[in-house]
Scaffold this motif. Structure first.
Motif, PDB file in Angstrom:
ATOM      1  N   GLY A 272      61.105  28.293  44.055  1.00  0.00           N
ATOM      2  CA  GLY A 272      59.882  28.491  44.831  1.00  0.00           C
ATOM      3  C   GLY A 272      59.835  29.835  45.520  1.00  0.00           C
ATOM      4  O   GLY A 272      58.837  30.200  46.121  1.00  0.00           O
ATOM      5  N   LYS A 273      60.959  30.582  45.455  1.00  0.00           N
ATOM      6  CA  LYS A 273      60.938  31.912  46.066  1.00  0.00           C
ATOM      7  C   LYS A 273      60.649  32.925  44.987  1.00  0.00           C
ATOM      8  O   LYS A 273      61.503  33.218  44.156  1.00  0.00           O
ATOM      9  CB  LYS A 273      62.296  32.210  46.706  1.00  0.00           C
ATOM     10  CG  LYS A 273      62.541  31.402  47.932  1.00  0.00           C
ATOM     11  CD  LYS A 273      63.493  32.116  48.853  1.00  0.00           C
ATOM     12  CE  LYS A 273      63.487  31.439  50.206  1.00  0.00           C
ATOM     13  NZ  LYS A 273      64.609  31.832  51.016  1.00  0.00           N
ATOM     14  N   THR A 274      59.455  33.458  44.972  1.00  0.00           N
ATOM     15  CA  THR A 274      59.127  34.428  43.943  1.00  0.00           C
ATOM     16  C   THR A 274      59.178  35.844  44.488  1.00  0.00           C
ATOM     17  O   THR A 274      58.713  36.771  43.862  1.00  0.00           O
ATOM     18  CB  THR A 274      57.741  34.157  43.350  1.00  0.00           C
ATOM     19  OG1 THR A 274      56.834  33.993  44.431  1.00  0.00           O
ATOM     20  CG2 THR A 274      57.755  32.912  42.503  1.00  0.00           C
ATOM     21  N   ALA A 289      53.333  45.949  40.009  1.00  0.00           N
ATOM     22  CA  ALA A 289      53.993  46.643  41.112  1.00  0.00           C
ATOM     23  C   ALA A 289      55.159  45.814  41.630  1.00  0.00           C
ATOM     24  O   ALA A 289      56.251  46.344  41.890  1.00  0.00           O
ATOM     25  CB  ALA A 289      52.987  46.925  42.228  1.00  0.00           C
ATOM     26  N   ALA A 290      54.946  44.494  41.777  1.00  0.00           N
ATOM     27  CA  ALA A 290      56.016  43.632  42.271  1.00  0.00           C
ATOM     28  C   ALA A 290      57.192  43.637  41.315  1.00  0.00           C
ATOM     29  O   ALA A 290      58.356  43.697  41.724  1.00  0.00           O
ATOM     30  CB  ALA A 290      55.489  42.205  42.447  1.00  0.00           C
TER      31      ALA A 290
ATOM     32  N   GLY B 117      63.747  33.148  36.457  1.00  0.00           N
ATOM     33  CA  GLY B 117      62.880  32.444  35.537  1.00  0.00           C
ATOM     34  C   GLY B 117      61.515  32.180  36.146  1.00  0.00           C
ATOM     35  O   GLY B 117      60.469  32.380  35.508  1.00  0.00           O
ATOM     36  N   GLU B 118      61.522  31.760  37.390  1.00  0.00           N
ATOM     37  CA  GLU B 118      60.263  31.456  38.053  1.00  0.00           C
ATOM     38  C   GLU B 118      59.407  32.711  38.212  1.00  0.00           C
ATOM     39  O   GLU B 118      58.193  32.692  37.977  1.00  0.00           O
ATOM     40  CB  GLU B 118      60.575  30.847  39.426  1.00  0.00           C
ATOM     41  CG  GLU B 118      59.387  30.203  40.074  1.00  0.00           C
ATOM     42  CD  GLU B 118      59.778  29.457  41.330  1.00  0.00           C
ATOM     43  OE1 GLU B 118      60.912  29.646  41.804  1.00  0.00           O
ATOM     44  OE2 GLU B 118      58.948  28.696  41.827  1.00  0.00           O
ATOM     45  N   GLN B 119      60.058  33.812  38.582  1.00  0.00           N
ATOM     46  CA  GLN B 119      59.321  35.074  38.715  1.00  0.00           C
ATOM     47  C   GLN B 119      58.709  35.503  37.383  1.00  0.00           C
ATOM     48  O   GLN B 119      57.577  35.986  37.341  1.00  0.00           O
ATOM     49  CB  GLN B 119      60.251  36.179  39.221  1.00  0.00           C
ATOM     50  CG  GLN B 119      60.509  36.131  40.708  1.00  0.00           C
ATOM     51  CD  GLN B 119      61.482  37.207  41.149  1.00  0.00           C
ATOM     52  OE1 GLN B 119      62.369  37.608  40.408  1.00  0.00           O
ATOM     53  NE2 GLN B 119      61.309  37.692  42.362  1.00  0.00           N
ATOM     54  N   LEU B 120      59.477  35.307  36.306  1.00  0.00           N
ATOM     55  CA  LEU B 120      59.009  35.769  35.006  1.00  0.00           C
ATOM     56  C   LEU B 120      57.740  35.028  34.576  1.00  0.00           C
ATOM     57  O   LEU B 120      56.776  35.643  34.110  1.00  0.00           O
ATOM     58  CB  LEU B 120      60.109  35.588  33.956  1.00  0.00           C
ATOM     59  CG  LEU B 120      59.786  36.146  32.578  1.00  0.00           C
ATOM     60  CD1 LEU B 120      59.638  37.653  32.632  1.00  0.00           C
ATOM     61  CD2 LEU B 120      60.852  35.769  31.566  1.00  0.00           C
ATOM     62  N   VAL B 121      57.745  33.701  34.748  1.00  0.00           N
ATOM     63  CA  VAL B 121      56.556  32.939  34.358  1.00  0.00           C
ATOM     64  C   VAL B 121      55.394  33.302  35.278  1.00  0.00           C
ATOM     65  O   VAL B 121      54.251  33.474  34.826  1.00  0.00           O
ATOM     66  CB  VAL B 121      56.846  31.423  34.391  1.00  0.00           C
ATOM     67  CG1 VAL B 121      55.660  30.657  33.865  1.00  0.00           C
ATOM     68  CG2 VAL B 121      58.069  31.106  33.555  1.00  0.00           C
ATOM     69  N   THR B 122      55.681  33.457  36.573  1.00  0.00           N
ATOM     70  CA  THR B 122      54.646  33.874  37.518  1.00  0.00           C
ATOM     71  C   THR B 122      54.052  35.216  37.098  1.00  0.00           C
ATOM     72  O   THR B 122      52.831  35.411  37.114  1.00  0.00           O
ATOM     73  CB  THR B 122      55.247  34.010  38.935  1.00  0.00           C
ATOM     74  OG1 THR B 122      55.894  32.799  39.268  1.00  0.00           O
ATOM     75  CG2 THR B 122      54.166  34.325  39.954  1.00  0.00           C
ATOM     76  N   TYR B 123      54.935  36.133  36.714  1.00  0.00           N
ATOM     77  CA  TYR B 123      54.505  37.465  36.283  1.00  0.00           C
ATOM     78  C   TYR B 123      53.500  37.357  35.136  1.00  0.00           C
ATOM     79  O   TYR B 123      52.422  37.944  35.172  1.00  0.00           O
ATOM     80  CB  TYR B 123      55.744  38.251  35.855  1.00  0.00           C
ATOM     81  CG  TYR B 123      55.512  39.699  35.485  1.00  0.00           C
ATOM     82  CD1 TYR B 123      54.745  40.524  36.289  1.00  0.00           C
ATOM     83  CD2 TYR B 123      56.098  40.250  34.354  1.00  0.00           C
ATOM     84  CE1 TYR B 123      54.552  41.848  35.962  1.00  0.00           C
ATOM     85  CE2 TYR B 123      55.920  41.569  34.019  1.00  0.00           C
ATOM     86  CZ  TYR B 123      55.143  42.369  34.825  1.00  0.00           C
ATOM     87  OH  TYR B 123      54.962  43.682  34.504  1.00  0.00           O
ATOM     88  N   ASN B 124      53.861  36.549  34.124  1.00  0.00           N
ATOM     89  CA  ASN B 124      52.969  36.397  32.981  1.00  0.00           C
ATOM     90  C   ASN B 124      51.632  35.788  33.386  1.00  0.00           C
ATOM     91  O   ASN B 124      50.582  36.224  32.923  1.00  0.00           O
ATOM     92  CB  ASN B 124      53.631  35.551  31.895  1.00  0.00           C
ATOM     93  CG  ASN B 124      54.541  36.377  31.011  1.00  0.00           C
ATOM     94  OD1 ASN B 124      54.103  36.950  30.035  1.00  0.00           O
ATOM     95  ND2 ASN B 124      55.801  36.478  31.383  1.00  0.00           N
ATOM     96  N   GLY B 125      51.693  34.789  34.271  1.00  0.00           N
ATOM     97  CA  GLY B 125      50.446  34.170  34.722  1.00  0.00           C
ATOM     98  C   GLY B 125      49.544  35.177  35.419  1.00  0.00           C
ATOM     99  O   GLY B 125      48.336  35.255  35.160  1.00  0.00           O
ATOM    100  N   LEU B 126      50.148  35.997  36.300  1.00  0.00           N
ATOM    101  CA  LEU B 126      49.350  36.980  37.039  1.00  0.00           C
ATOM    102  C   LEU B 126      48.810  38.051  36.095  1.00  0.00           C
ATOM    103  O   LEU B 126      47.694  38.540  36.276  1.00  0.00           O
ATOM    104  CB  LEU B 126      50.191  37.629  38.137  1.00  0.00           C
ATOM    105  CG  LEU B 126      50.609  36.699  39.287  1.00  0.00           C
ATOM    106  CD1 LEU B 126      51.543  37.415  40.244  1.00  0.00           C
ATOM    107  CD2 LEU B 126      49.388  36.176  40.035  1.00  0.00           C
TER     108      LEU B 126
END
Lengths: 526, 274
Positions: A272-274, A289-290, B117-126
């Motif tokens: 949950g920490k992105t 950018a992030a 992993g969570e960041q990567l999927v978030t990245y693609n979604g954004l």
């Protein structure tokens, strides 16, 4: 076995030269340069035969020490560590460690720098051909010296690799530990400066260096020549001990590096920490950018470029002190701005084939450009502001602040624009993510340097208007012109930035898939 | 599979805007695709029609041109000639519009693996322009669905090969595409995860989505897909429903029969000693 390794080394060199004409040109130029230097060195060394022993030994010990230091430090700072024979790739073959070490050493000695060093070192035998014992001492010293050079540089390579394999050192901190090493250059230059003032100190320096691992092998014949057999024996022992320690450290860190898998896990955050993805705007540009900022923190290839931030002010401070003028030191902000803005000039090369994500997800070129520049701006703008203001504060010249801020803004913004265009066009070989950032990528070198210089040239051109106004403000000592520099820097810089983002974005929209093809072939070459 | 709790329903493809009175265009239509690498003709006038709602298998020997074809179809590699239509939208004329319809898992390219992993999927979604809350919801569903919740906070570079495939699949699904193009999605995935992925894909097709997978595993394709195309030397040798293609034999036998190259040698003598 050893012969096979050496053969392999030349085969790799030959094949990589076949791939690229430019690299061949670079090697030829390098070879000619080496030959020239070598010729002069040999002539000088033979001439020293007829100089007083005291002078010859001072020169040889100082030059020899510099040679060993150069072999060990230079690769870290400049072209990266040459690893044609990467031990990690030899690990699958059943090679005993001892043979591997011998093979790598011989291959190292037989490289171009190794051959040049060996010939120069052996020429000292001519210098010391005063009597048989001294000549033998010179030969033994030369062999030991060359071995210390080659094995020292291999040890450094293995050390930096095994440091890299620990997660902690793979991130920002891994870069920071090399800063003192790089500052060694100016420190030694400073030392030399002090010595030049009193050239009487040189023999003294040589004498003390001759007892250190750097100078010991070269001073063995010097001591023999004047009949100091005791010190000569001791220095032989020092040189042998140095070599033994180097081999031991090399062997251990190589053994460690070969069994330590590269991806040693460790970094974990709670679910949950992105991170920055939750902070920056939830748009494609914001997400990019992030992602870039996350990479600036986690990928040492980016962090490596931040080395210039402490380096430039220290160097300029040092030179300003020598010149008794703060003019140079005041230029810290603009120079750092110029260099930092071009840090992403080939950003997409660093992405590698992961750039396919942007293509498949239908990211517009403009968003891609804006995201990357924004990430760099978050890092560079505060640093440049801080450095500009701090330099003015330290030098007590507040009246120059508007002009200097103008130059910084011009360099930074124009640089952003240039990077936005160039990174949509230029693909150069870079170390892969997770590789040792100090390692030179295969096939890099000359072509990388050429494109780098071209991009420096273009952004220098774009900064000229602001520089002209700035110089005028200094010439006429005019506060008004100083403020005008700020206006010109911000205004023109903004124009170049917008133009750069537009042009780079349009370029990406047109040719992103072709860029991916080049990125893939780059990876194939690695 | 019943003992594995599945907290979220399978992702549903976005509703298809069907123009009344007109037959809907196929999910993917490739016409006369050509790609040449130097002297080698990798893809040779390849045409293929993938109907909406089909689970399409693309099989072929190594070097047949599967990856090249799928790359050209999804906008990653510019074809020398030919056309790729995604639900009637030309991939190379209106790339942004076409790419929004496709979820892509490509073989042989890296991910941004310094992200968790969570960041990567978030990245693609954004990147696809979804808003923050929507992305967060979908990412959490996908991680649960693919059994990656434990690894959500780990860097992708530290994932195993199978986990990496799964996170790449999550990236392909996050924007609820109408067409999924998956290049070798089962390579190095463990059997349990593979079965899970198969269930997800089957559910996705039942809800009106279309899936194309390339694979070496004939058995898997035969059980999973309803359509199949056999590709060799950059051409489609045969295409149709699985039953049409395999006839009376198994898909594997039919494949070997079509492609040839099966040898019955026992290998050199020195290799048989142990």
């Amino acid at each position: 076995m050893v012969a096979t390794l050496v053969k392999l080394r030349f085969l790799v060199l030959r094949n990589s030269l076949k791939r690229s004409v430019w690299q061949l040109v670079a090697v030829i130029i390098g070879g000619l340069y080496g030959l020239g230097v070598l010729g002069f060195a040999v002539i000088g060394l033979v001439a020293l035969r007829f100089a007083p022993v005291e002078l010859a030994s001072t020169i040889l010990v100082l030059a020899g020490s510099a040679l060993i230091l150069g072999w060990i430090v230079l690769p870290l700072v400049t072209f990266g560590i040459e690893q044609t024979l990467d031990p990690a790739r030899l690990v699958v073959f059943p090679l005993p460690m001892g043979k591997l070490l011998v093979g790598l050493t011989v291959a190292g000695v037989l490289g171009v720098p190794g051959i040049v060093t060996s010939i120069a070192a052996l020429a000292t035998v001519a210098t010391w051909s005063l009597d048989v014992l001294t000549a033998i001492g010179a030969f033994v010293g030369a062999v030991l010296g060359v071995l210390i050079c080659v094995i020292g540089s291999r040890t450094m390579a293995a050390l930096s690799t095994s440091l890299q394999s620990r997660r902690r050192f793979r991130e920002l901190s891994g870069i920071l530990i090399f800063i003192p090493l790089i500052l060694l250059g100016p420190l030694i230059a400073g030392l030399a400066q002090g010595i030049r003032n009193s050239s009487d100190a040189l023999p003294g320096l040589a004498r003390s260096l001759s007892w250190s691992p750097l100078g010991a092998p070269w001073s063995i014949p010097a001591d023999l020549a004047i009949g100091d057999y005791g010190p000569a024996a001791l220095k032989l022992l020092i040189a042998l001990a140095t070599l033994a320690v180097l081999v031991l450290v090399w062997r251990r860190s190589l053994a460690l590096a070969l069994v330590t898998p590269k991806a040693s896990g460790g970094h974990r955050v709670a679910r949950g920490k992105t991170g920055l993805f939750g902070v920056l705007p939830a748009t494609p540009a914001g997400a990019i950018a992030a992602r870039c900022l996350t990479y600036w923190r986690r990928d040492p290839r980016y962090a490596r470029q931040l080395i210039i931030v402490p380096l430039v002010p220290v160097l300029l401070w040092f030179y300003s002190n020598n010149l008794h003028s703060f003019a140079l030191f005041n230029a810290t902000g603009p120079i750092v701005a110029f260099l930092l803005a071009l840090a992403i000039y080939t950003d997409i090369s660093y992405d590698g084939t992961a750039f396919a994500t942007h293509i498949a997800d239908g990211v517009r070129g403009r968003d891609d450009r804006i995201g990357r520049v924004a990430a760099l701006a978050v890092i560079a703008v505060p640093l440049v502001l801080l450095l500009t203001i701090a330099s003015v504060w330290l030098s007590g010249s507040w009246n120059l602040l508007p002009m200097l801020l103008g130059l910084s803004a011009a360099a930074l913004l124009a640089g952003f624009g240039v990077s936005s265009v160039s990174s949509a066009r230029v693909v150069v070989p870079v170390p892969a993510a997770g590789d040792n950032p100090f390692r030179s990528a295969p096939g890099a070198g000359f072509t990388t340097m050429l494109s780098g210089f071209a991009i420096w040239g273009v952004s220098l051109l774009l900064v000229i208007p602001a520089v002209v106004v700035g110089v005028l403000s200094l010439v006429f000592d005019s506060a008004l012109l100083g403020w005008l520099t700020l206006v010109v820097g911000l205004g023109l810089g903004a124009v170049f930035l917008v133009l750069g983002v537009r042009m780079g974005g349009a370029e990406l929209d047109r040719r992103a898939p072709d860029l991916l093809v080049r990125l893939k072939s780059q990876r194939g070459a690695a | 599979m019943t003992d594995i709790p599945v907290p979220a329903p399978a992702p549903q493809p976005a509703a298809a805007p069907v123009a009344p009175g007109q037959p809907a265009p196929p999910a993917m239509q490739l016409t006369g695709l050509v790609k040449r690498f130097g002297d080698k003709l990798a893809v040779d006038q390849l045409s293929l029609t993938v109907p909406v709602g089909s689970f399409y298998g693309l099989v072929g020997p190594n070097g047949a041109g599967k990856t090249t074809t799928l790359s050209m179809a999804t906008g990653l590699l510019r074809p020398d000639a030919g056309q790729s239509l995604i639900h009637g939208v030309d991939m190379w004329q209106e790339p942004l519009k076409a790419k929004a319809l496709v979820g892509n898992l490509s073989d042989g390219v890296k991910l941004f693996d310094r992200l968790t992993g969570e960041q990567l999927v978030t990245y693609n979604g954004l990147l696809f322009g979804l808003d923050r809350d929507e992305v967060a919801q979908r990412v959490s569903d996908l991680l649960a669905l693919l059994d990656l919740e434990q690894a959500a906070g780990t860097l992708v570079v530290d994932y195993s090969a199978g986990m990496t495939k799964k996170i790449a699949l999550a990236c392909a699904l996050v924007h609820a595409p109408r067409l999924l193009v998956l290049d070798e999605p089962f390579e190095s995935v463990d059997p349990v995860s593979a079965a899970n992925i198969r269930d997800i894909l089957t559910g996705y097709v039942q809800n009106g989505g279309t899936v194309i997978v390339s694979s070496h595993v004939m058995d898997l394709v035969q059980r999973m897909c309803d359509h199949v195309a056999v590709v060799a030397n950059g051409r489609v040798l045969v295409a149709g429903t699985v039953d049409e293609v395999r006839g009376a034999s198994t898909l594997e036998d039919r494949f070997v029969e079509l492609v040839g190259g099966r040898t019955h040698a026992e290998g050199p003598e020195w290799l048989r000693r142990s």
